[in-house]
Design a protein around this motif. Structure first.
Motif, PDB file in Angstrom:
ATOM      1  N   MET A 173       0.829  -1.198   0.000  1.00 38.86           N
ATOM      2  CA  MET A 173       0.000   0.000   0.000  1.00 38.86           C
ATOM      3  C   MET A 173       0.868   1.255   0.000  1.00 38.86           C
ATOM      4  O   MET A 173       0.533   2.246  -0.611  1.00 38.86           O
ATOM      5  N   LEU A 174       1.992   1.204   0.685  1.00 40.03           N
ATOM      6  CA  LEU A 174       2.845   2.380   0.786  1.00 40.03           C
ATOM      7  C   LEU A 174       3.326   2.835  -0.580  1.00 40.03           C
ATOM      8  O   LEU A 174       3.341   4.030  -0.884  1.00 40.03           O
ATOM      9  N   SER A 175       3.722   1.875  -1.432  1.00 39.23           N
ATOM     10  CA  SER A 175       4.209   2.273  -2.751  1.00 39.23           C
ATOM     11  C   SER A 175       3.102   2.902  -3.578  1.00 39.23           C
ATOM     12  O   SER A 175       3.324   3.863  -4.307  1.00 39.23           O
ATOM     13  N   ARG A 176       1.893   2.373  -3.454  1.00 41.00           N
ATOM     14  CA  ARG A 176       0.772   2.953  -4.174  1.00 41.00           C
ATOM     15  C   ARG A 176       0.462   4.350  -3.661  1.00 41.00           C
ATOM     16  O   ARG A 176       0.161   5.263  -4.429  1.00 41.00           O
ATOM     17  N   LEU A 177       0.531   4.522  -2.352  1.00 39.56           N
ATOM     18  CA  LEU A 177       0.297   5.834  -1.768  1.00 39.56           C
ATOM     19  C   LEU A 177       1.349   6.824  -2.244  1.00 39.56           C
ATOM     20  O   LEU A 177       1.043   7.963  -2.588  1.00 39.56           O
ATOM     21  N   THR A 178       2.607   6.378  -2.314  1.00 45.04           N
ATOM     22  CA  THR A 178       3.680   7.256  -2.766  1.00 45.04           C
ATOM     23  C   THR A 178       3.438   7.696  -4.197  1.00 45.04           C
ATOM     24  O   THR A 178       3.582   8.870  -4.535  1.00 45.04           O
ATOM     25  N   ARG A 179       3.059   6.744  -5.063  1.00 40.29           N
ATOM     26  CA  ARG A 179       2.794   7.095  -6.451  1.00 40.29           C
ATOM     27  C   ARG A 179       1.626   8.060  -6.554  1.00 40.29           C
ATOM     28  O   ARG A 179       1.632   8.989  -7.351  1.00 40.29           O
ATOM     29  N   PHE A 180       0.610   7.820  -5.711  1.00 40.55           N
ATOM     30  CA  PHE A 180      -0.581   8.653  -5.767  1.00 40.55           C
ATOM     31  C   PHE A 180      -0.267  10.087  -5.368  1.00 40.55           C
ATOM     32  O   PHE A 180      -0.720  11.047  -5.988  1.00 40.55           O
ATOM     33  N   LEU A 181       0.536  10.240  -4.324  1.00 40.75           N
ATOM     34  CA  LEU A 181       0.834  11.576  -3.825  1.00 40.75           C
ATOM     35  C   LEU A 181       1.832  12.309  -4.710  1.00 40.75           C
ATOM     36  O   LEU A 181       1.836  13.530  -4.796  1.00 40.75           O
ATOM     37  N   SER A 182       2.685  11.553  -5.398  1.00 34.40           N
ATOM     38  CA  SER A 182       3.710  12.196  -6.201  1.00 34.40           C
ATOM     39  C   SER A 182       3.233  12.535  -7.606  1.00 34.40           C
ATOM     40  O   SER A 182       3.786  13.394  -8.269  1.00 34.40           O
ATOM     41  N   GLY A 183       2.193  11.872  -8.077  1.00 30.39           N
ATOM     42  CA  GLY A 183       1.704  12.171  -9.413  1.00 30.39           C
ATOM     43  C   GLY A 183       0.849  11.048  -9.943  1.00 30.39           C
ATOM     44  O   GLY A 183       0.915   9.925  -9.462  1.00 30.39           O
ATOM     45  N   SER A 184       0.040  11.332 -10.930  1.00 30.51           N
ATOM     46  CA  SER A 184      -0.882  10.338 -11.456  1.00 30.51           C
ATOM     47  C   SER A 184      -1.205  10.688 -12.894  1.00 30.51           C
ATOM     48  O   SER A 184      -1.149  11.841 -13.306  1.00 30.51           O
ATOM     49  N   SER A 185      -1.576   9.675 -13.669  1.00 33.66           N
ATOM     50  CA  SER A 185      -1.972   9.905 -15.044  1.00 33.66           C
ATOM     51  C   SER A 185      -3.397  10.430 -15.136  1.00 33.66           C
ATOM     52  O   SER A 185      -3.836  10.856 -16.195  1.00 33.66           O
ATOM     53  N   GLU A 186      -4.156  10.399 -14.001  1.00 32.01           N
ATOM     54  CA  GLU A 186      -5.510  10.905 -14.016  1.00 32.01           C
ATOM     55  C   GLU A 186      -5.492  12.419 -14.178  1.00 32.01           C
ATOM     56  O   GLU A 186      -4.584  13.102 -13.712  1.00 32.01           O
ATOM     57  N   PRO A 187      -6.523  12.988 -14.822  1.00 37.77           N
ATOM     58  CA  PRO A 187      -6.571  14.439 -14.962  1.00 37.77           C
ATOM     59  C   PRO A 187      -6.769  15.118 -13.620  1.00 37.77           C
ATOM     60  O   PRO A 187      -7.378  14.567 -12.716  1.00 37.77           O
ATOM     61  N   THR A 188      -6.226  16.321 -13.485  1.00 41.26           N
ATOM     62  CA  THR A 188      -6.432  17.079 -12.267  1.00 41.26           C
ATOM     63  C   THR A 188      -7.852  17.620 -12.249  1.00 41.26           C
ATOM     64  O   THR A 188      -8.545  17.661 -13.263  1.00 41.26           O
ATOM     65  N   GLN A 189      -8.256  18.086 -11.077  1.00 46.41           N
ATOM     66  CA  GLN A 189      -9.637  18.483 -10.880  1.00 46.41           C
ATOM     67  C   GLN A 189     -10.003  19.702 -11.707  1.00 46.41           C
ATOM     68  O   GLN A 189      -9.234  20.643 -11.829  1.00 46.41           O
ATOM     69  N   SER A 190     -11.202  19.672 -12.265  1.00 38.94           N
ATOM     70  CA  SER A 190     -11.720  20.804 -13.012  1.00 38.94           C
ATOM     71  C   SER A 190     -12.219  21.869 -12.048  1.00 38.94           C
ATOM     72  O   SER A 190     -12.990  21.586 -11.136  1.00 38.94           O
ATOM     73  N   ALA A 191     -11.772  23.103 -12.273  1.00 35.42           N
ATOM     74  CA  ALA A 191     -12.237  24.200 -11.434  1.00 35.42           C
ATOM     75  C   ALA A 191     -13.740  24.374 -11.566  1.00 35.42           C
ATOM     76  O   ALA A 191     -14.431  24.715 -10.605  1.00 35.42           O
ATOM     77  N   ASN A 192     -14.265  24.137 -12.781  1.00 38.85           N
ATOM     78  CA  ASN A 192     -15.702  24.291 -12.993  1.00 38.85           C
ATOM     79  C   ASN A 192     -16.497  23.291 -12.165  1.00 38.85           C
ATOM     80  O   ASN A 192     -17.486  23.649 -11.524  1.00 38.85           O
ATOM     81  N   SER A 193     -16.095  22.020 -12.180  1.00 37.81           N
ATOM     82  CA  SER A 193     -16.842  21.011 -11.422  1.00 37.81           C
ATOM     83  C   SER A 193     -16.725  21.255  -9.929  1.00 37.81           C
ATOM     84  O   SER A 193     -17.671  21.025  -9.178  1.00 37.81           O
ATOM     85  N   TYR A 194     -15.568  21.736  -9.495  1.00 37.53           N
ATOM     86  CA  TYR A 194     -15.392  22.065  -8.076  1.00 37.53           C
ATOM     87  C   TYR A 194     -16.383  23.141  -7.659  1.00 37.53           C
ATOM     88  O   TYR A 194     -17.077  23.022  -6.648  1.00 37.53           O
ATOM     89  N   GLN A 195     -16.484  24.206  -8.450  1.00 33.63           N
ATOM     90  CA  GLN A 195     -17.390  25.297  -8.128  1.00 33.63           C
ATOM     91  C   GLN A 195     -18.851  24.879  -8.261  1.00 33.63           C
ATOM     92  O   GLN A 195     -19.712  25.352  -7.503  1.00 33.63           O
ATOM     93  N   GLN A 196     -19.139  23.996  -9.198  1.00 35.32           N
ATOM     94  CA  GLN A 196     -20.510  23.501  -9.343  1.00 35.32           C
ATOM     95  C   GLN A 196     -20.936  22.727  -8.100  1.00 35.32           C
ATOM     96  O   GLN A 196     -22.059  22.890  -7.599  1.00 35.32           O
ATOM     97  N   ARG A 197     -20.040  21.881  -7.597  1.00 32.99           N
ATOM     98  CA  ARG A 197     -20.373  21.148  -6.364  1.00 32.99           C
ATOM     99  C   ARG A 197     -20.573  22.117  -5.211  1.00 32.99           C
ATOM    100  O   ARG A 197     -21.523  21.997  -4.429  1.00 32.99           O
ATOM    101  N   LEU A 198     -19.666  23.081  -5.091  1.00 28.20           N
ATOM    102  CA  LEU A 198     -19.753  24.033  -3.993  1.00 28.20           C
ATOM    103  C   LEU A 198     -21.062  24.824  -4.066  1.00 28.20           C
ATOM    104  O   LEU A 198     -21.702  25.073  -3.031  1.00 28.20           O
ATOM    105  N   ALA A 199     -21.488  25.189  -5.259  1.00 28.82           N
ATOM    106  CA  ALA A 199     -22.739  25.926  -5.410  1.00 28.82           C
ATOM    107  C   ALA A 199     -23.928  25.083  -4.971  1.00 28.82           C
ATOM    108  O   ALA A 199     -24.868  25.588  -4.339  1.00 28.82           O
ATOM    109  N   ILE A 200     -23.913  23.791  -5.291  1.00 29.65           N
ATOM    110  CA  ILE A 200     -24.993  22.895  -4.861  1.00 29.65           C
ATOM    111  C   ILE A 200     -24.980  22.748  -3.344  1.00 29.65           C
ATOM    112  O   ILE A 200     -26.034  22.780  -2.693  1.00 29.65           O
ATOM    113  N   TYR A 201     -23.799  22.602  -2.777  1.00 32.25           N
ATOM    114  CA  TYR A 201     -23.696  22.521  -1.320  1.00 32.25           C
ATOM    115  C   TYR A 201     -24.322  23.756  -0.674  1.00 32.25           C
ATOM    116  O   TYR A 201     -25.117  23.663   0.270  1.00 32.25           O
ATOM    117  N   GLU A 202     -23.932  24.922  -1.179  1.00 30.08           N
ATOM    118  CA  GLU A 202     -24.359  26.167  -0.550  1.00 30.08           C
ATOM    119  C   GLU A 202     -25.853  26.421  -0.734  1.00 30.08           C
ATOM    120  O   GLU A 202     -26.486  27.074   0.100  1.00 30.08           O
TER     121      GLU A 202
END
Length: 215
Positions: free
Chosen positions: A1-30
């Motif tokens: 698990m440690l090696s997977r955690l290290t890879r996850f924290l250091s970088g990933s091939s997955e796309p980074t979070q969209s600012a738009n989707s982040y704000q959309q969730r926050l708007a629904i929360y609020e």
């Protein structure tokens, strides 16, 4: 698990979070929960912020007060959880909610760790799932198993119903801590009987680290 955690924290091939989707969730929360009193920002590649919404948990029709916070993650649902053989029964994306007296650093650290766990350890979370730990995760509580349920309070249910991302519905799962004996009870008698047990004991909405085991 440690090696997977290290890879996850250091970088990933997955796309980074969209600012738009982040704000959309926050708007629904609020829309349902109001403005957060606190927001705890995350600097990880998969950004999982935690918003703290103040709430009096005593219904308007009753006297008194029971003030606490609704903690809600923002970012876990940016990725689909790993596929499982339960794919037809569970949603592929989720955010976590925890009702607490105070949004302490210890609680927020545990909540963010749980939100990252599906992507660290190839897990998928759904209603009734448990995460047992070798030691209690919080000081002051002997309980060491997290149990996920779904919101039963109106604004939290409506928040969950409104969340979508990438065409997927997003599940909101509430975080609960249970004792070893309660975990054994679920394994022996089933989750429905355990939920009845919570009702019989007036299970408090706000997490109480000193709660006694109901079994």
């Amino acid at each position: 698990m440690l090696s997977r955690l290290t890879r996850f924290l250091s970088g990933s091939s997955e796309p980074t979070q969209s600012a738009n989707s982040y704000q959309q969730r926050l708007a629904i929360y609020e829309q349902e929960l109001g403005e957060p009193e606190h927001s705890f920002a995350d600097t990880g590649e998969l950004r999982i912020d935690i918003h703290a919404y103040g709430r009096d948990f005593v219904p308007d029709c009753e006297e008194g007060s029971d003030e606490g916070y609704v903690l809600l993650t923002n970012g876990m649902s940016e990725r689909r959880m790993p596929p499982t053989d339960r794919a037809d029964k569970i949603k592929s994306r989720a955010e976590l909610m925890w009702y607490v007296r105070d949004p302490t650093q210890e609680i927020c650290t545990n909540l963010r760790w749980l939100a990252r766990l599906p992507f660290i350890d190839s897990k998928s979370f759904a209603f009734g799932d448990r995460v047992p730990l070798p030691t209690p995760p919080l000081i002051g509580s002997e309980f060491r198993t997290f149990l996920f349920l779904t919101p039963i309070i109106g604004p939290d249910q409506r928040t969950a119903e409104a969340l979508t991302i990438g065409g997927d519905e997003v599940e909101i799962l509430t975080v609960n801590l249970i004792s070893d004996r309660e975990l054994d009870f679920i394994k022996t008698h089933g989750l429905d009987d355990f939920l009845d047990l919570l009702d019989e004991n007036d299970y408090p909405p706000i997490f109480d680290p000193k709660r006694k085991s109901y079994v």
